[in-house]
Design a protein around this motif. Sequence first.
Motif, mmCIF file in Angstrom:
data_model
loop_
_atom_site.group_PDB
_atom_site.id
_atom_site.type_symbol
_atom_site.label_atom_id
_atom_site.label_comp_id
_atom_site.label_asym_id
_atom_site.label_seq_id
_atom_site.Cartn_x
_atom_site.Cartn_y
_atom_site.Cartn_z
ATOM 1 N N LEU A 1 1.012 -1.295 0.072
ATOM 2 C CA LEU A 1 0.103 -0.038 -0.102
ATOM 3 C C LEU A 1 0.830 1.204 -0.067
ATOM 4 N N SER A 2 2.070 1.168 0.608
ATOM 5 C CA SER A 2 2.949 2.344 0.770
ATOM 6 C C SER A 2 3.101 2.754 -0.803
ATOM 7 N N ASN A 3 3.849 1.749 -1.398
ATOM 8 C CA ASN A 3 4.434 1.990 -2.826
ATOM 9 C C ASN A 3 3.237 2.604 -3.810
ATOM 10 N N LYS A 4 1.845 2.034 -3.554
ATOM 11 C CA LYS A 4 0.998 2.635 -4.225
ATOM 12 C C LYS A 4 0.602 3.874 -3.909
ATOM 13 N N ILE A 5 0.855 4.495 -2.700
ATOM 14 C CA ILE A 5 0.660 5.881 -2.369
ATOM 15 C C ILE A 5 1.824 6.580 -2.756
ATOM 16 N N LEU A 6 2.937 6.114 -2.536
ATOM 17 C CA LEU A 6 4.120 6.761 -3.172
ATOM 18 C C LEU A 6 4.155 7.224 -4.530
ATOM 19 N N LEU A 7 3.472 6.181 -5.375
ATOM 20 C CA LEU A 7 3.353 6.339 -6.754
ATOM 21 C C LEU A 7 2.261 7.571 -7.073
ATOM 22 N N SER A 8 1.010 7.565 -6.185
ATOM 23 C CA SER A 8 0.076 8.470 -6.258
ATOM 24 C C SER A 8 0.687 9.847 -5.992
ATOM 25 N N GLU A 9 1.690 10.141 -4.972
ATOM 26 C CA GLU A 9 1.927 11.192 -4.258
ATOM 27 C C GLU A 9 2.987 11.817 -5.340
ATOM 28 N N ARG A 10 3.945 10.919 -6.063
ATOM 29 C CA ARG A 10 4.594 11.375 -7.223
ATOM 30 C C ARG A 10 3.867 11.974 -8.323
ATOM 31 N N ALA A 11 2.774 11.220 -8.524
ATOM 32 C CA ALA A 11 1.956 11.702 -9.809
ATOM 33 C C ALA A 11 1.280 13.143 -9.201
ATOM 34 N N HIS A 12 1.097 13.357 -7.860
ATOM 35 C CA HIS A 12 0.565 14.657 -7.523
ATOM 36 C C HIS A 12 1.709 15.500 -7.832
ATOM 37 N N MET A 13 2.859 15.418 -7.322
ATOM 38 C CA MET A 13 4.081 16.389 -7.508
ATOM 39 C C MET A 13 4.057 16.596 -8.888
ATOM 40 N N ASP A 14 3.936 15.624 -9.824
ATOM 41 C CA ASP A 14 3.852 16.066 -11.392
ATOM 42 C C ASP A 14 2.884 16.849 -11.732
ATOM 43 N N LYS A 15 1.477 16.429 -11.213
ATOM 44 C CA LYS A 15 0.466 17.436 -11.714
ATOM 45 C C LYS A 15 0.453 18.868 -11.234
ATOM 46 N N ILE A 16 1.030 19.022 -10.062
ATOM 47 C CA ILE A 16 1.046 20.372 -9.470
ATOM 48 C C ILE A 16 2.166 21.235 -10.249
ATOM 49 N N LYS A 17 3.288 20.651 -10.732
ATOM 50 C CA LYS A 17 4.258 21.246 -11.189
ATOM 51 C C LYS A 17 3.830 21.528 -12.756
ATOM 52 N N GLU A 18 2.953 20.735 -13.606
ATOM 53 C CA GLU A 18 2.684 20.860 -14.589
ATOM 54 C C GLU A 18 1.721 22.102 -14.529
ATOM 55 N N PHE A 19 0.840 22.008 -13.731
ATOM 56 C CA PHE A 19 -0.142 23.172 -13.308
ATOM 57 C C PHE A 19 0.491 24.504 -13.213
ATOM 58 N N MET A 20 1.670 24.598 -12.499
ATOM 59 C CA MET A 20 2.505 25.671 -11.930
ATOM 60 C C MET A 20 3.205 26.124 -13.341
ATOM 61 N N ILE A 21 3.775 25.295 -14.153
ATOM 62 C CA ILE A 21 4.177 25.741 -15.560
ATOM 63 C C ILE A 21 3.246 26.478 -16.487
ATOM 64 N N ASN A 22 2.258 25.866 -16.502
ATOM 65 C CA ASN A 22 0.898 26.283 -17.279
ATOM 66 C C ASN A 22 0.555 27.611 -16.725
ATOM 67 N N LYS A 23 0.612 27.784 -15.341
ATOM 68 C CA LYS A 23 0.233 29.395 -14.938
ATOM 69 C C LYS A 23 1.213 30.264 -14.969
ATOM 70 N N GLY A 24 2.420 29.839 -15.291
ATOM 71 C CA GLY A 24 3.549 30.718 -15.444
ATOM 72 C C GLY A 24 4.329 30.893 -14.070
ATOM 73 N N TYR A 25 4.114 29.971 -13.032
ATOM 74 C CA TYR A 25 4.791 30.162 -11.883
ATOM 75 C C TYR A 25 6.259 29.158 -11.620
ATOM 76 N N LEU A 26 6.432 28.553 -12.622
ATOM 77 C CA LEU A 26 7.472 27.512 -12.518
ATOM 78 C C LEU A 26 7.929 27.455 -13.994
ATOM 79 N N HIS A 27 9.140 27.777 -14.017
ATOM 80 C CA HIS A 27 9.887 27.722 -15.528
ATOM 81 C C HIS A 27 11.015 26.511 -15.111
ATOM 82 N N LEU A 28 10.941 25.584 -16.184
ATOM 83 C CA LEU A 28 12.103 24.693 -16.288
ATOM 84 C C LEU A 28 13.432 25.299 -17.081
ATOM 85 N N SER A 29 14.498 24.864 -16.220
ATOM 86 C CA SER A 29 15.686 25.307 -16.796
ATOM 87 C C SER A 29 16.533 24.400 -17.648
#
Length: 144
Positions: free
Chosen positions: A116-144
Amino acid sequence: MEHTVASIYKHFVQLFPEEKEFWDDLYKDEAEHSSSLTNSSYTGMIDLLPSTDLIPSLEHLERNLRFAEERKKFIMANPIDLEQALKISLQLEETMVETFTNDLVANIFADDYESLSNKILLSERAHMDKIKEFMINKGYLHLS
């Protein structure tokens, strides 16, 4: 921890109604994690888990919970904008990933068992990716 993070995302649904779908998706995932972890059939099986299914230390979990609760108090007491909300969310998700990383390493050779911990870990990483993508789309995060 999952319950606290879910309540933060639920607050963000109300605080940022124009981004309701984004926050609601995160809220529902965290609420599901919380439900899974408090499900009596799961908690009754903890002693039956394989010995490689290491649960993070209580000290580590308590420290992360204090961090999440401090973030929640800050959010409730201060006006925050969307960028701050996204940064706080990313911090919370990174904290969750850190919490379950040791479990992932412990289970790396157990290919016939996904904890269950692995499943949650994968989900939390997906959340990080989703938040970062949203931040990029809103102009709050820029990839270098």
